[in-house]
Write a protein that holds these residues in place. Structure first.
Motif: not given
Length: 505
Positions: A98, A102, A115, A117-118, A120, A123, A126-127
Motif C-alpha cells: 500500500m 500510495q 481504489y 489510495l490518496q 482516505d 485507503e 483497502t486496508d
C-alpha cells in the motif's frame, strides 16, 4: 497517455471450480481484464502473472518486480481481478504494498471498483480488504494442515516427488496418493542397503560403483548425499515420515520468508505401500552407520569454509571440499575435488584465500576506473529514441485534433474522417507499443546499473575488514560479489584460479 500494469496471481490451493486448472483460471482472468481495459481505454504496458500463494511477498518474484516498476513513477495504476490478488500476507507486507502504491499515486483498478489510495475512505477500505484476506488465508491454511495431518496418519504419501524406488499413484475411490514399487529401482535400493550394511562399503564408494555400472539416478550421477538419503529414509520400511522438514517462517530483508528445517523429532506412520527392505536390512545399516559415525549433528556444525558453495573444480565443476588434517599432524587445511577420478590435485586453503583476496583487490581498482569512465556524459540512445517516439505520437495526436476541426467545418466527410482517423489511430497504437518497450528497456538498464554499482561498496567492505570478519560473514559477503571461483592444480603443479564477479548480464 497514462500507462498501467496488469497483475494476475493464482494460488494452486484456491481454484474457483472443481476440475479447472490454475492455468485455465489465470487465462480466464486475463481475458476478463483485457476486455475490461479495452472498454475503459486503459493502456497496459506489461502483464505480470505468477502461480504462487499470496502469503509471502519474498516468494513472489513478479510482485517484487511490479513494486520496482511502480517505484519508477511511470505508471498510473495496477489492474487486477481483486485486491486479494495483490496480497494475503502479513500486515507488514500488505502495508508495504500500500505504501509503494500510495507514494507513487498508483491506483488499484479492479472490474468492480477503482481504489485511489490518496482518498482516505478508499485507503481505509483497502486496508480492511487486506485484513479480511489475511483472515481467510489463515482459515484455509488451518483446514489444509488438518487434512494433511489426517492423510499422513492414514499412511498416505504426502510428498511432491516419490522417493527413488517408488512411483506415486492416485488412490482409487478416495482422496490422496500412495506409492507403488518400481521393480528396477527397488533392486538398486536393496543393493545399496546390502553394500552399506552387510559389506561395510561407504557412501562415496557406493556412489562411485553405481556410476561405474551406469545405473541412472533421477538427478544425474550418484553422489554421497543421494546414497545417504536412501540409507536414512524409513519409507523403504513401509513407513510414512511426517514433519521431518517443517516450514519455519523467518524474516529476510524485512520480508517474511519460508525456510525448511530438519526435525529430529518427526512422526512415523504405517504406510499403505509395500516395503522394499526388511527390518533386518534396516538394522544392519543403522549399526554400520553408528560404527562409521555417519549420524549428522546439525546443531554442532560450524562453517569453516569462507568459499562454501562458490569454489568449484576447474576440471569437472564439482564443489571443492575443505579437508582438515588429523590432530596429530601439523599441516594446514586444503581444498580437494570430491569427484573420484578427477586429476585436480589438492590445494592449500591459505594459497587459494590469499590469491582471491589479492585478485579481488586488483579487480575492484580496475572496475572503479571502468565505472568512472562509463559515467562520462554521453547521449542515452534509449532516451533519445523515447523523445523521438513521443514527438511522433504528439504530432499524430495533433493531426487527429485537426481531423475533428475539418469534420466540424465540413471540409471532411464522415467517411473521409473515419478512414483517416483509423490510419492515425493504428500508427499511434504502434508508436505507443514502441514507447512501452523502450520504457521497459530503460527500467531494466537502470536496474542493471544499480546492481553493478552495489558490488563496489560490498567488495570494499570485505577487503577493509577481512581480518575481523567471521567465516560465516566472509562466506555470505563473498556470495554477494562472486558467482563462483574455479580452481585447478594440474599434475605438474600449475595452479589456475579464475574469478567470476557477480555482475548483471
Amino acid at each position: 497517455m497514462d500507462l498501467y500494469l496488469m497483475y494476475l496471481r493464482k494460488s494452486r490451493m484456491d481454484t474457483d471450480y472443481e476440475n479447472v486448472s490454475v492455468k485455465e483460471t489465470l487465462s480466464r482472468h486475463r481475458t476478463i481484464l483485457e476486455n475490461f481495459c479495452k472498454a475503459k481505454k486503459l493502456h497496459v504496458a506489461e502483464v505480470l502473472e505468477e502461480v504462487v500463494s499470496g502469503e509471502s511477498l519474498y516468494a513472489r518474484p513478479e510482485m517484487m518486480r511490479l513494486l520496482d516498476m511502480i517505484n519508477t513513477g511511470m505508471y498510473a495504476g495496477v489492474v487486477c481481478m481483486d485486491i486479494e490478488r495483490l496480497s494475503r500476507g502479513s500486515s507488514l507486507e500488505s502495508g508495504h504494498i500500500m505504501q509503494v502504491l500510495q507514494v507513487n499515486s498508483c491506483k488499484i483498478i479492479t472490474p468492480g471498483k477503482t481504489y485511489d489510495l490518496q482518498n482516505d475512505s478508499d485507503e481505509q477500505f483497502t486496508d480492511m480488504k487486506f485484513m479480511f484476506s489475511r483472515y481467510e488465508l489463515k482459515t484455509i491454511n488451518k483446514r489444509l494442515v488438518r487434512g494433511r495431518n489426517q492423510s499422513a496418519s492414514e499412511g498416505k504419501f504426502m510428498g511432491s516427488m516419490a522417493p527413488y524406488g517408488y512411483r506415486a499413484f492416485k488412490l482409487p475411490g478416495e482422496k490422496g496418493n500412495s506409492l507403488c514399487i518400481e521393480p528396477e529401482e527397488a533392486k538398486v535400493v536393496q543393493m545399496i542397503f546390502e553394500m552399506y550394511g552387510k559389506q561395510g562399503i561407504g557412501y562415496n564408494t557406493i556412489a562411485y560403483q553405481l556410476n561405474q555400472m551406469h545405473i541412472p539416478s533421477r538427478i544425474g550421477e550418484w553422489g554421497q548425499t543421494s546414497i545417504a538419503n536412501i540409507i536414512n529414509n524409513e519409507v523403504y520400511l513401509g513407513k510414512i515420515r511426517w514433519r521431518r522438514e517443517p516450514v519455519k517462517r523467518v524474516v529476510k530483508d524485512g520480508m517474511l520468508a519460508k525456510k525448511r528445517i530438519l526435525n529430529d523429532d518427526y512422526e512415523l506412520y504405517e504406510g499403505r505401500h509395500e516395503p522394499i527392505i526388511t527390518e533386518e536390512q534396516w538394522n544392519m545399516a543403522k549399526a554400520a552407520q553408528k560404527k562409521r559415525n555417519h549420524t549428522p549433528n546439525h546443531k554442532d556444525r560450524q562453517l569453516r569454509n569462507p568459499f562454501a558453495s562458490i569454489l568449484v573444480c576447474g576440471k569437472c565443476g564439482a564443489i571443492m571440499k575443505r579437508k582438515t588434517p588429523k590432530k596429530e599432524r601439523s599441516c594446514i587445511p586444503w581444498y580437494q575435488c570430491p569427484t573420484r577420478g578427477c586429476d585436480c590435485k589438492m590445494i592449500k586453503c591459505d594459497t587459494v584465500e590469499n590469491y582471491i583476496y589479492d585478485a579481488m583487490e586488483e579487480w575492484l581498482e580496475q572496475y572503479i576506473l571502468q565505472i568512472n569512465s562509463d559515467q562520462r556524459p554521453v547521449i542515452d540512445p534509449i532516451e533519445s529514441s523515447l523523445e523521438t517516439v513521443r514527438g511522433q505520437i504528439a504530432a499524430l495526436q495533433q493531426q487527429q485534433d485537426k481531423l475533428c476541426e475539418y469534420l466540424e467545418k465540413g471540409i471532411y466527410s464522415v467517411e473521409m474522417f473515419a478512414k483517416r482517423n483509423t490510419v492515425l489511430s493504428t500508427e499511434i497504437q504502434k508508436l505507443q507499443s514502441s514507447e512501452a518497450e523502450l520504457i521497459q528497456q530503460q527500467c531494466s538498464g537502470a536496474e542493471k546499473k544499480k546492481t553493478s554499482l552495489q558490488i563496489i561498496p560490498t567488495t570494499q567492505h570485505i577487503l577493509d575488514n577481512y581480518d575481523i570478519l567471521t567465516i560465516l560473514e566472509k562466506n555470505q559477503l563473498w556470495k554477494l560479489v562472486l558467482k563462483k571461483v574455479t580452481v585447478y592444480r594440474s599434475q605438474d603443479d600449475e595452479l589456475s584460479i579464475q574469478l567470476y564477479p557477480n555482475l548483471p548480464k
